[in-house]
Design a protein around this motif. Structure first.
Motif, PDB file in Angstrom:
ATOM      1  N   LEU A 160       0.812  -1.219   0.000  1.00  0.00           N
ATOM      2  CA  LEU A 160       0.000   0.000   0.000  1.00  0.00           C
ATOM      3  C   LEU A 160       0.849   1.273   0.000  1.00  0.00           C
ATOM      4  N   ASN A 161       2.161   1.118   0.199  1.00  0.00           N
ATOM      5  CA  ASN A 161       3.117   2.230   0.188  1.00  0.00           C
ATOM      6  C   ASN A 161       2.768   3.308   1.221  1.00  0.00           C
ATOM      7  N   GLN A 162       2.365   2.883   2.405  1.00  0.00           N
ATOM      8  CA  GLN A 162       1.997   3.827   3.455  1.00  0.00           C
ATOM      9  C   GLN A 162       3.195   4.320   4.270  1.00  0.00           C
ATOM     10  N   VAL A 163       4.346   3.688   4.070  1.00  0.00           N
ATOM     11  CA  VAL A 163       5.577   4.123   4.751  1.00  0.00           C
ATOM     12  C   VAL A 163       6.640   4.306   3.666  1.00  0.00           C
ATOM     13  N   PRO A 164       6.719   5.507   3.087  1.00  0.00           N
ATOM     14  CA  PRO A 164       7.617   5.764   1.956  1.00  0.00           C
ATOM     15  C   PRO A 164       9.097   5.463   2.255  1.00  0.00           C
ATOM     16  N   ARG A 165       9.468   5.450   3.519  1.00  0.00           N
ATOM     17  CA  ARG A 165      10.847   5.151   3.898  1.00  0.00           C
ATOM     18  C   ARG A 165      11.299   3.808   3.346  1.00  0.00           C
ATOM     19  N   HIS A 166      10.388   2.839   3.274  1.00  0.00           N
ATOM     20  CA  HIS A 166      10.737   1.520   2.744  1.00  0.00           C
ATOM     21  C   HIS A 166      11.174   1.619   1.282  1.00  0.00           C
ATOM     22  N   GLN A 167      10.463   2.412   0.510  1.00  0.00           N
ATOM     23  CA  GLN A 167      10.831   2.592  -0.896  1.00  0.00           C
ATOM     24  C   GLN A 167      12.144   3.372  -1.015  1.00  0.00           C
ATOM     25  N   GLU A 168      12.364   4.323  -0.116  1.00  0.00           N
ATOM     26  CA  GLU A 168      13.639   5.053  -0.115  1.00  0.00           C
ATOM     27  C   GLU A 168      14.808   4.110   0.150  1.00  0.00           C
ATOM     28  N   PHE A 171      21.864  -1.436   7.119  1.00  0.00           N
ATOM     29  CA  PHE A 171      22.741  -0.738   8.059  1.00  0.00           C
ATOM     30  C   PHE A 171      23.937  -0.138   7.321  1.00  0.00           C
ATOM     31  N   ILE A 172      24.479  -0.892   6.389  1.00  0.00           N
ATOM     32  CA  ILE A 172      25.659  -0.426   5.646  1.00  0.00           C
ATOM     33  C   ILE A 172      25.297   0.666   4.641  1.00  0.00           C
ATOM     34  N   LEU A 173      24.180   0.498   3.929  1.00  0.00           N
ATOM     35  CA  LEU A 173      23.871   1.383   2.799  1.00  0.00           C
ATOM     36  C   LEU A 173      22.823   2.463   3.066  1.00  0.00           C
ATOM     37  N   ALA A 174      22.039   2.321   4.138  1.00  0.00           N
ATOM     38  CA  ALA A 174      20.944   3.278   4.332  1.00  0.00           C
ATOM     39  C   ALA A 174      20.638   3.540   5.806  1.00  0.00           C
ATOM     40  N   LYS A 175      21.658   3.537   6.630  1.00  0.00           N
ATOM     41  CA  LYS A 175      21.456   3.651   8.085  1.00  0.00           C
ATOM     42  C   LYS A 175      20.643   4.889   8.475  1.00  0.00           C
ATOM     43  N   VAL A 216      14.897   0.847  -0.475  1.00  0.00           N
ATOM     44  CA  VAL A 216      15.062   0.026  -1.675  1.00  0.00           C
ATOM     45  C   VAL A 216      15.776   0.832  -2.755  1.00  0.00           C
ATOM     46  N   SER A 217      15.401   2.067  -2.902  1.00  0.00           N
ATOM     47  CA  SER A 217      16.039   2.937  -3.894  1.00  0.00           C
ATOM     48  C   SER A 217      17.529   3.076  -3.612  1.00  0.00           C
ATOM     49  N   ARG A 218      17.870   3.254  -2.371  1.00  0.00           N
ATOM     50  CA  ARG A 218      19.274   3.413  -1.986  1.00  0.00           C
ATOM     51  C   ARG A 218      20.060   2.115  -2.175  1.00  0.00           C
ATOM     52  N   VAL A 219      19.449   0.982  -1.810  1.00  0.00           N
ATOM     53  CA  VAL A 219      20.153  -0.299  -1.827  1.00  0.00           C
ATOM     54  C   VAL A 219      20.183  -0.919  -3.222  1.00  0.00           C
ATOM     55  N   LEU A 220      19.072  -0.861  -3.956  1.00  0.00           N
ATOM     56  CA  LEU A 220      18.989  -1.590  -5.221  1.00  0.00           C
ATOM     57  C   LEU A 220      18.950  -0.684  -6.438  1.00  0.00           C
ATOM     58  N   SER A 221      17.837   0.044  -6.613  1.00  0.00           N
ATOM     59  CA  SER A 221      17.691   0.832  -7.837  1.00  0.00           C
ATOM     60  C   SER A 221      16.629   1.902  -7.644  1.00  0.00           C
ATOM     61  N   ALA A 233      12.395   1.291  -7.959  1.00  0.00           N
ATOM     62  CA  ALA A 233      12.216   1.191  -6.509  1.00  0.00           C
ATOM     63  C   ALA A 233      10.779   0.828  -6.126  1.00  0.00           C
ATOM     64  N   ARG A 234       9.801   1.431  -6.770  1.00  0.00           N
ATOM     65  CA  ARG A 234       8.397   1.131  -6.420  1.00  0.00           C
ATOM     66  C   ARG A 234       8.055  -0.316  -6.742  1.00  0.00           C
ATOM     67  N   GLU A 235       8.441  -0.775  -7.916  1.00  0.00           N
ATOM     68  CA  GLU A 235       8.129  -2.145  -8.320  1.00  0.00           C
ATOM     69  C   GLU A 235       8.837  -3.167  -7.419  1.00  0.00           C
ATOM     70  N   ILE A 236      10.094  -2.892  -7.087  1.00  0.00           N
ATOM     71  CA  ILE A 236      10.847  -3.800  -6.215  1.00  0.00           C
ATOM     72  C   ILE A 236      10.248  -3.799  -4.819  1.00  0.00           C
ATOM     73  N   THR A 237       9.895  -2.617  -4.310  1.00  0.00           N
ATOM     74  CA  THR A 237       9.283  -2.514  -2.983  1.00  0.00           C
ATOM     75  C   THR A 237       7.965  -3.276  -2.944  1.00  0.00           C
ATOM     76  N   PHE A 238       7.157  -3.109  -3.975  1.00  0.00           N
ATOM     77  CA  PHE A 238       5.884  -3.832  -4.070  1.00  0.00           C
ATOM     78  C   PHE A 238       6.127  -5.344  -4.065  1.00  0.00           C
ATOM     79  N   THR A 239       7.094  -5.801  -4.841  1.00  0.00           N
ATOM     80  CA  THR A 239       7.413  -7.234  -4.920  1.00  0.00           C
ATOM     81  C   THR A 239       7.882  -7.767  -3.573  1.00  0.00           C
TER      82      THR A 239
END
Length: 127
Positions: A28-36, A90-94, A38-43, A47-53
């Motif tokens: 539902l993307n109610q906590v945008p920090r999760h997508q941030e 912790f390493i990439l998005a603390k 994913v964006s920082r760690v992967l792409s 980011a939205r599609e990966i977060t959803f998956t």
């Protein structure tokens, strides 16, 4: 509180954590920090599609836990996923994490709950 009741309360706690993080926070993307994160760690591009998956996979984890299919393998998988994910974050998005450096402590405690629920309480309840 008897062991059987404790086992089921911890099972519900574990289910709720996976469901809220998967469905509410990511699908539902109610906590945008999760997508941030994913964006920082992967792409950033996907980011939205990966977060959803990831959210869908976390909801599948709920189903797997409820099914009780290969529950020991499930518990080990949960612990490996949680520890791996939290070390990478912790390493990439603390600075984006809800509790910063303390996230690793909370993740470790949660893994301890999973371990206790599956390998200690369940053994005593269903021996």
């Amino acid at each position: 509180m008897d062991k059987n009741r404790r086992y089921w309360l911890l099972t519900i706690l574990i289910l709720v954590v996976w469901f809220i993080n998967g469905f509410y926070c990511k699908i539902l993307n109610q906590v945008p920090r999760h997508q941030e994160i994913v964006s920082r760690v992967l792409s950033d591009e996907y980011a939205r599609e990966i977060t959803f998956t990831i959210g869908v996979l976390e909801v599948f984890m709920v189903v797997w836990i409820l099914s009780n299919y290969k529950s020991k393998f499930n518990a080990i998988s949960q612990i490996i996923i949680i520890i791996t994910m939290n070390i990478i974050e912790f390493i990439l998005a603390k600075e984006i994490l809800l509790f910063g450096s303390l996230n690793l402590i909370f993740a470790t405690l949660f893994c301890g709950i999973i371990n206790y629920q599956e390998f200690i309480l369940k053994e005593k309840c269903y021996a």
